[in-house]
Design a protein around this motif. Sequence first.
Motif, PDB file in Angstrom:
ATOM      1  N   SER A  39       0.809  -1.213   0.000  1.00  0.00           N
ATOM      2  CA  SER A  39       0.000   0.000   0.000  1.00  0.00           C
ATOM      3  C   SER A  39       0.852   1.277   0.000  1.00  0.00           C
ATOM      4  N   VAL A  40       0.739   2.032  -1.099  1.00  0.00           N
ATOM      5  CA  VAL A  40       1.368   3.350  -1.206  1.00  0.00           C
ATOM      6  C   VAL A  40       0.290   4.332  -1.633  1.00  0.00           C
ATOM      7  N   ASN A  41       0.004   5.304  -0.774  1.00  0.00           N
ATOM      8  CA  ASN A  41      -0.950   6.353  -1.134  1.00  0.00           C
ATOM      9  C   ASN A  41      -0.203   7.441  -1.886  1.00  0.00           C
ATOM     10  N   ALA A  42      -0.784   7.927  -2.976  1.00  0.00           N
ATOM     11  CA  ALA A  42      -0.152   8.956  -3.797  1.00  0.00           C
ATOM     12  C   ALA A  42      -1.128  10.094  -4.039  1.00  0.00           C
ATOM     13  N   ASP A  43      -0.646  11.318  -3.880  1.00  0.00           N
ATOM     14  CA  ASP A  43      -1.439  12.470  -4.276  1.00  0.00           C
ATOM     15  C   ASP A  43      -0.512  13.612  -4.677  1.00  0.00           C
ATOM     16  N   VAL A  44      -1.074  14.550  -5.432  1.00  0.00           N
ATOM     17  CA  VAL A  44      -0.319  15.705  -5.912  1.00  0.00           C
ATOM     18  C   VAL A  44      -0.846  16.939  -5.202  1.00  0.00           C
ATOM     19  N   SER A  45       0.086  17.780  -4.740  1.00  0.00           N
ATOM     20  CA  SER A  45      -0.321  19.011  -4.067  1.00  0.00           C
ATOM     21  C   SER A  45       0.663  20.126  -4.404  1.00  0.00           C
ATOM     22  N   THR A  46       0.349  21.315  -3.921  1.00  0.00           N
ATOM     23  CA  THR A  46       1.255  22.459  -4.075  1.00  0.00           C
ATOM     24  C   THR A  46       1.788  22.908  -2.723  1.00  0.00           C
ATOM     25  N   SER A  47       1.350  22.270  -1.649  1.00  0.00           N
ATOM     26  CA  SER A  47       1.792  22.621  -0.300  1.00  0.00           C
ATOM     27  C   SER A  47       3.243  22.204  -0.097  1.00  0.00           C
ATOM     28  N   LYS A  48       4.079  23.158   0.293  1.00  0.00           N
ATOM     29  CA  LYS A  48       5.504  22.873   0.486  1.00  0.00           C
ATOM     30  C   LYS A  48       5.851  22.584   1.942  1.00  0.00           C
TER      31      LYS A  48
END
Length: 143
Positions: A39-48
């Motif tokens: 299990s690897v959760n992946a998401d894209v964000s702009t929060s640094k």
Amino acid sequence: THKALIDRDFIFVEPNGIKIPEKEFLIKDIKDFKKLPFSVNADVSTSKKIISRKNIAQIDLAKPVFPLKIRKWKAGDKFMPLGMTGFKKISDFLINQKLNRFEKENIWLLMNKNEVIWVIGQRLDDRYKINNTTKKILKLELQ
């Protein structure tokens, strides 16, 4: 039914369970992380906001080129551990992390062509870290 390992001052006993096949997994886009046998959760964000945990990798999405690959580590693999300027062999890194042989057998790498991006669950490669110019961040979390 079990296997035993003497490592340093400890004896580890592990059941002979179902092993994940020794194969490679192609990651054509973010959704393919859901198809892995772990299990690897992946998401894209702009929060640094930097999260410093071994099971989380924050990757500058502009640096890797899809498709990516996930495979077991092999002798001779090397990477530039986060915070270092030089390369280190994965085998030496795993020894320094004091992982036993059972743990080492279960280490996977996220690859960009022939470069290691992340020793999954351990350390990100410094070349793929986020910085001031990062616009999009791929956040991966090993469950």
